[in-house]
Scaffold this active site. Structure first.
Site, PDB file in Angstrom:
ATOM      1  N   ARG A   1      -9.705  77.289  61.725  1.00  0.00           N
ATOM      2  CA  ARG A   1      -9.407  78.649  62.177  1.00  0.00           C
ATOM      3  C   ARG A   1     -10.630  79.414  62.691  1.00  0.00           C
ATOM      4  NH1 ARG A   1      -6.359  81.168  57.383  1.00  0.00           N
ATOM      5  NH2 ARG A   1      -7.200  79.415  56.216  1.00  0.00           N
TER       6      ARG A   1
ATOM      7  N   GLY B   1     -14.351  70.598  54.721  1.00  0.00           N
ATOM      8  CA  GLY B   1     -13.226  71.103  55.516  1.00  0.00           C
ATOM      9  C   GLY B   1     -13.552  71.268  56.986  1.00  0.00           C
TER      10      GLY B   1
END
Ligand code: UD1
Ligand code: CA
Length: 452
Positions: free
Chosen positions: A15, A11
């Site tokens: 964020r 991933g």
């Protein structure tokens, strides 16, 4: 049945707002991914598979362990797609233990329990009841409390969202089942991703048992997506460390202000004031007192040491009953014997100081060997560096060095010598004598102050 491990770490970690891959962010001083690798070590799985994608270059460089098998997932199409990448590496007769690189606190014991209690032909996974289930896949159970499926937050109805039992994302699945199921999973969902939890309805259709296991603390299974979550898990981890050491007989004046970033052993009746940080490999003996704000990194303290506030000690062996600080700095390759005293604003580097010697105020001692019962006066320094080489200073037993002395190395001050204050010593000083090397004080007879 043997087990292979697959760690999903492809991933982007968007964020985190970071140039560093998420799984390399440190928790308790160690990359998230390293925590996972450490917690599976005791499961004796020979060569874990890591699925990487974003930042794979820096990831592989940061974890050069040759036992790791890296598989690149060029496009992150979902957790089922990620596991699919590993399929060619897996053996039919094995089980796959699947973990996430960004959920660092899972305990070995919980994983062991998952492996031990899941029947070898069944699908096992970890669930937990959490106070705030937002963002997680929710566990759907039927009237008999059997799991029927997992619904992702983005696909969930309001009623489903109210369920607080969530999917940790940690599974043990027989490889032969994965070989049948992974290729047929569809991405017909809100995120258009291939969801690994979609194996559950396939298992149920084949009447394959589904088994769930819960961790002791739900925080074990929490993943990190933001820096705020990283900080929360850091605090949880540190509080666990604090509880562990208090249970072992250590006094912590405030368990919320105690940080361990490494491998630590502390013996009973030692006392830590607030804001102590222990890093690397630290061994602390019995009845040591560690003052507020001390940082101890790769340090061994024998029993009964007193480290006064705001001292920074890195790479040192310290003998029993030593007193150090406040505001001392001890640098690597230093050995301080029993009952040594290192006082305020003293820096010691790559030096051995023998029993009972004292360096109490404002000194620099580098590349030195100091004997027994030596006293080094305030402001004295070893000039150990000539611009090219580091040179050694020897101060033998019971020598006494006055204040503000510069010892220009290489140099030996022989046993029992005394060096006068303010001296710049450039040659060896003989045993038992007073050596002074400074301009004599004089007062000029008949001197008259100039008139204006
Ligand atoms: C996933 C689970 C959810 C669970 C949650 C627990 C799915 C569909 N959902 O949700 O049920 O409650 O984890 O934290 O599985 N990854 C890859 N390649 C990909 C996609 C993901 O390697 O193509 C990795 C990510 O780097 C991450 C992990 O898999 O480490 C989880 O992926 P993420 O997209 O964060 O899944 P969640 O939405 O959190
Ligand atoms: Ca996640």
């Amino acid at each position: 049945m043997t087990t292979d491990v697959i760690i999903l770490a492809a991933g982007a970690g968007t964020r985190m707002q970071s140039d560093l891959p998420k799984v390399l962010h440190p928790l308790a001083g160690k990359p998230l991914l390293q925590h996972i690798l450490d917690s599976i070590r005791e499961l004796h799985i020979p060569s874990p598979i890591i699925i990487d994608g974003h930042g794979s270059k820096s990831l592989r460089a940061a974890l050069p362990d040759p036992r790791l098998r890296w598989i690149h997932q060029a496009e992150q199409a979902g957790t089922a797609h990620a596991v699919l990448q590993a399929l060619p590496q897996l053996q039919k007769h094995q089980r796959a233990l699947i973990l996430y690189g960004d959920a660092p606190l899972i305990h070995t014991k919980t994983l062991q329990r998952l492996l031990d209690t899941t029947p070898t032909d069944a699908v096992g996974f970890i669930t937990a009841h959490v106070p705030n289930p937002a963002g997680f896949g929710r566990i759907m159970r039927n009237a008999q409390q059997h799991v029927t499926r997992i619904v992702e937050e983005k696909d969930a109805t309001d009623i489903e969202r109210a369920i607080t039992e969530i999917n940790a994302g940690i599974y043990v699945i027989p490889v032969n089942h994965l070989q049948r199921w992974l290729p047929i999973i569809k991405n017909h969902n809100a995120q258009q991703e291939y969801y690994l939890p979609d194996i559950l309805p396939l298992a149920i259709a084949e009447k394959i048992a589904i088994h769930t296991v819960q961790p002791v603390h739900y925080q074990e299974i929490l993943g990190i997506n933001t820096r705020s979550q990283l900080a929360q898990l850091e605090r949880f981890y540190q509080l666990q460390q604090a509880e562990k050491w208090m249970a072992a007989g250590i006094t912590l004046l405030d368990p919320a202000r105690f940080d361990v970033r490494g491998d630590v052993v502390i013996e009973r009746d030692s006392v830590m004031d607030i804001n102590v940080i222990l890093e690397g490999t630290v061994r602390i003996g019995k009845r040591c007192q560690i003052g507020a704000g001390c940082i101890l990194r790769n340090v061994t303290l024998a029993d009964d040491c007193e480290i006064r506030p705001y001292s920074h000690i890195d790479g040192a062996m310290i003998g029993a009953h030593a007193i150090i600080g406040p505001f001392a700095r001890i640098r690597p390759e230093t050995t301080l014997a029993e009952k040594t005293h290192i006082g305020n604003f003293v820096e010691v580097k790559n030096s051995k100081i023998n029993v009972g010697s004292k360096v109490n105020h404002l000194s620099y001692v580098g590349d030195s060997e100091i004997g027994l019962g030596v006293n080094v006066g305030a402001g004295t320094i070893t000039a150990n560096y000539d611009g090219v080489r580091k040179n050694k200073t020897c101060i033998q037993d019971h020598a006494s060095i006055g204040s503000n002395v510069v010892l220009v190395a290489p140099l030996t001050v022989h046993a029992g010598a005394t060096i006068g204050a303010g001296s710049v010593i450039t040659r060896d000083a003989p045993a038992g004598r007073l050596t002074v090397a400074r301009a004599r004080q004089q007062s000029i007879e008949g001197w008259i102050k100039a008139k204006e």
